[in-house]
Design a protein around this motif. Structure first.
Motif, PDB file in Angstrom:
ATOM      1  N   THR A  35     -10.051  -2.744  50.549  1.00  0.00           N
ATOM      2  CA  THR A  35     -12.070  -2.584  50.491  1.00  0.00           C
ATOM      3  C   THR A  35     -12.483  -3.163  49.582  1.00  0.00           C
ATOM      4  OG1 THR A  35     -11.652  -0.543  49.969  1.00  0.00           O
ATOM      5  CG2 THR A  35     -11.935  -0.669  51.535  1.00  0.00           C
ATOM      6  N   TYR A  43     -16.576  -4.859  53.452  1.00  0.00           N
ATOM      7  CA  TYR A  43     -15.481  -4.432  54.557  1.00  0.00           C
ATOM      8  C   TYR A  43     -13.873  -3.127  54.175  1.00  0.00           C
ATOM      9  CZ  TYR A  43     -12.802  -6.431  50.798  1.00  0.00           C
ATOM     10  OH  TYR A  43     -11.633  -7.350  49.423  1.00  0.00           O
ATOM     11  N   SER A  44     -13.503  -3.249  54.693  1.00  0.00           N
ATOM     12  CA  SER A  44     -12.370  -2.037  54.956  1.00  0.00           C
ATOM     13  C   SER A  44     -11.000  -2.837  55.557  1.00  0.00           C
ATOM     14  CB  SER A  44     -12.933  -0.938  54.808  1.00  0.00           C
ATOM     15  OG  SER A  44     -12.165   0.735  55.131  1.00  0.00           O
ATOM     16  N   TYR A  46      -7.374  -0.398  56.614  1.00  0.00           N
ATOM     17  CA  TYR A  46      -6.340   0.845  56.700  1.00  0.00           C
ATOM     18  C   TYR A  46      -5.753   0.101  57.953  1.00  0.00           C
ATOM     19  CZ  TYR A  46      -4.216   4.856  57.574  1.00  0.00           C
ATOM     20  OH  TYR A  46      -3.094   5.419  57.256  1.00  0.00           O
ATOM     21  N   SER A  48      -1.358   2.229  58.663  1.00  0.00           N
ATOM     22  CA  SER A  48      -0.299   2.264  58.409  1.00  0.00           C
ATOM     23  C   SER A  48       1.149   1.851  59.259  1.00  0.00           C
ATOM     24  CB  SER A  48      -0.209   4.150  58.160  1.00  0.00           C
ATOM     25  OG  SER A  48      -0.432   4.651  59.664  1.00  0.00           O
ATOM     26  N   ASP A  75      -1.685   2.570  62.969  1.00  0.00           N
ATOM     27  CA  ASP A  75      -2.894   2.625  63.028  1.00  0.00           C
ATOM     28  C   ASP A  75      -3.255   1.305  61.995  1.00  0.00           C
ATOM     29  OD1 ASP A  75      -4.900   3.383  63.767  1.00  0.00           O
ATOM     30  OD2 ASP A  75      -5.086   5.775  61.812  1.00  0.00           O
ATOM     31  N   VAL A  77      -7.336   0.348  61.199  1.00  0.00           N
ATOM     32  CA  VAL A  77      -9.004   0.412  61.000  1.00  0.00           C
ATOM     33  C   VAL A  77      -9.361  -0.839  60.566  1.00  0.00           C
ATOM     34  CG1 VAL A  77     -10.338   1.494  61.368  1.00  0.00           C
ATOM     35  CG2 VAL A  77      -8.787   2.649  61.207  1.00  0.00           C
ATOM     36  N   ILE A 200     -20.494  -0.173  60.644  1.00  0.00           N
ATOM     37  CA  ILE A 200     -19.397  -1.343  60.482  1.00  0.00           C
ATOM     38  C   ILE A 200     -19.223  -1.833  61.795  1.00  0.00           C
ATOM     39  CG2 ILE A 200     -18.574  -1.360  58.101  1.00  0.00           C
ATOM     40  CD1 ILE A 200     -16.185   0.534  59.526  1.00  0.00           C
TER      41      ILE A 200
END
Lengths: 218, 296
Positions: A35, A43-44, A46, A48, A75, A77, A200
């Motif tokens: 991030t 921005y970010s 993530y 997994s 996942d 995002v 966002i």
């Protein structure tokens, strides 16, 4: 003459430095989790399981541009936007997208604590159906989802998720989300908002999917 | 003979009087693990109570959050998600915290501060206007204001102590302007430092969690972890704050109790001294704990 040459060199050096900085900002690559800020936008990313990569291929020209690709993720995002949102009109252009579950304007408010989604691509329906709202030329279905003692930006909390679900957007063209229409509609239903936290344009995928998105927000 | 006895009697009387005076003036010993918070009006210019003529009497407050070791000693169980003797106890509701206070008071020979009536639903515990009756427990809890037992801080006491009391330097977080220096919060409480947007899956995968009490820098009064680690229950119903009050106790009724200080899951803004949080009294989470106080 010497001084003119010196000024020319200084200007040239500054242009080279500026060019390098811009190139560095746009050449930035985020692997799996990361991030920060890029060309004035937050921005970010993530993810997994599997792998995910975020880049900013056209951000020198379109500051809100980002691209994410993912493979076999449990996942993911990711997105770009503002650290403090507002009831603003948000423009976006999703150049391409595949393998996602939804692409939404996503954010939080506090006092009251609210997590909200305005779903432009795909679907996100949870909780009680509350009606519909027309905005920017199409109709969204509104859902209210109560979360009791669940994780939140404040910690464990009892809070609401508000969802306006449309999902009919198209790639390759400019679109607008007049967020005030959504927020006012929610307010008319007693679904109040608080002070804005981040906001966002986020892409989400789950369930072992692979895909990608290239989008610009403004 | 009589003449010689008079000065002796006077001397004895003087000694006894002096001893009595000394007994009256001797400072009360601060209970173990606690810090004396000297009372007054709020010095913290960022406080919700600054300039409002709100006065806090002196009181004692725990140097640390109640740990799991302390909880187990008193309650004989451990509800916490993250186990460890030096970790703060969590997954405790407001009711659990109140019960702990009374049981610890009895264990240590102190007069319990709370009267707990589990048979009568508290009429002051209102339904949440948005969520309805979240709290099905609704014990009626009243206070013995002069008791010397353990109790939760009032919201005003918590903010006064967190801001450093009379020694306040008006920091945003309890003891610093740098949240990382004093608080475990979502960015720094896991395996790696997180940045950018708060995102629950990111916290979960990063193993964000509680940390042993007292590892971060203390505040002006030598109190630890008031910002971050676990959020701390206060006595008050969540409601409007008072003006011109001495030792305010909060609203007479409500539907959520106050928590303060934020926890390992919280964004930095929610670990600030002045941030006011709330949760139904029966609510609990892995970031919800408390610290105890006693009257001076």
């Amino acid at each position: 003459m010497r001084s003119i040459r010196l000024i020319f060199r200084v200007v040239l050096t500054m242009l080279v430095i500026a060019g390098c900085a811009a190139a560095a900002a746009n050449a930035q690559t985020v692997y799996n989790n990361g991030t920060g800020s890029n060309n004035g936008y937050y921005y970010s990313l993530y993810s997994s399981g599997g792998s995910a990569t975020m880049t900013f291929p056209s951000a020198s020209q379109y500051h809100g541009n980002y691209a994410i690709s993912w493979s076999g993720v449990n996942d993911v995002v990711g997105g770009k936007g503002w650290s403090t949102g507002s009831a603003q009109s948000i423009g976006y252009n999703v150049g391409s997208a595949s393998g996602y579950n939804c692409i939404s304007i996503y954010g939080w408010t506090t006092n009251p604590l609210v997590e909200y989604y305005i779903v432009e691509f795909g679907s996100n329906q949870n909780g009680s159906y509350k009606g519909s709202v027309s905005s920017d030329g199409h109709t969204y279905s509104t859902y209210e989802h109560q979360q009791v003692n669940q994780p939140s930006i404040q910690g464990t909390a009892t809070f609401e998720q508000y969802l306006d679900n449309w999902g009919g957007s198209s790639t390759g063209s400019n679109h607008t989300v007049t967020t005030s229409n959504h927020f006012n509609h929610w307010k008319s239903l007693g679904m109040n908002m608080g002070s804005f936290n981040y906001q966002i344009l986020a892409a989400e995928a789950w369930g072992g999917r692979s895909g990608s998105v290239n989008a610009t927000v403004w | 003979m009589k003449k010689r006895m008079v000065p002796a009697a006077l001397a004895i009387a003087a000694i006894l009087a002096a001893a009595g005076a000394a007994a009256k003036e001797a400072p009360q010993k601060t209970p173990g693990g606690m810090v004396l918070v000297r009372g007054g009006v709020f010095k913290d210019t960022k406080s919700n109570y600054f300039g409002k003529d709100v006065t806090i009497p002196s009181f004692y407050i725990g140097r640390y959050d109640v740990t799991q070791k302390e909880w187990k000693t008193v309650m004989g169980n451990n509800p916490s998600k993250f186990a460890g003797d030096d970790l703060p106890v969590e997954m405790v509701s407001w009711y659990d915290s109140i019960e702990y206070c009374n049981r610890r008071s009895l264990k240590e020979g102190l007069k319990p501060y709370y009267r707990i009536d589990k048979t009568r639903k508290d009429p002051n515990n209102k339904p949440d206007p948005h969520f309805g009756d979240l709290d099905r427990i609704k014990w009626t809890v009243t206070t013995n204001r002069n008791a010397n037992g353990y109790r939760l801080p009032t919201e005003a006491e918590w903010e006064y102590a967190a801001s450093g009391g009379q020694l306040s330097r008006s920091f945003t977080y309890s003891g610093s302007e740098d949240v990382n220096e004093v608080a475990w919060y979502w960015r720094n409480s896991g395996d790696m430092q997180l940045a950018g947007f708060w995102n629950w899956p990111a916290l979960r995968e990063n193993h964000d969690r509680t940390h042993p009490v007292g590892l971060k820098k203390p505040n002006e009064l030598g109190l630890y972890d008031l910002s971050g680690n676990v959020r701390e229950w206060c006595w008050d119903w969540y409601g409007d704050l008072p003006d011109r009050a001495r030792n305010p106790q909060g609203s007479a009724s409500g539907y959520r109790r106050v928590w303060r200080g934020g926890g390992w899951m919280s964004g930095a803004a929610f670990t600030a001294v002045a941030f006011r949080g709330n949760l139904a009294a029966n609510g609990a989470g892995p970031d919800q704990g408390f610290r105890v106080c006693r009257n001076k």
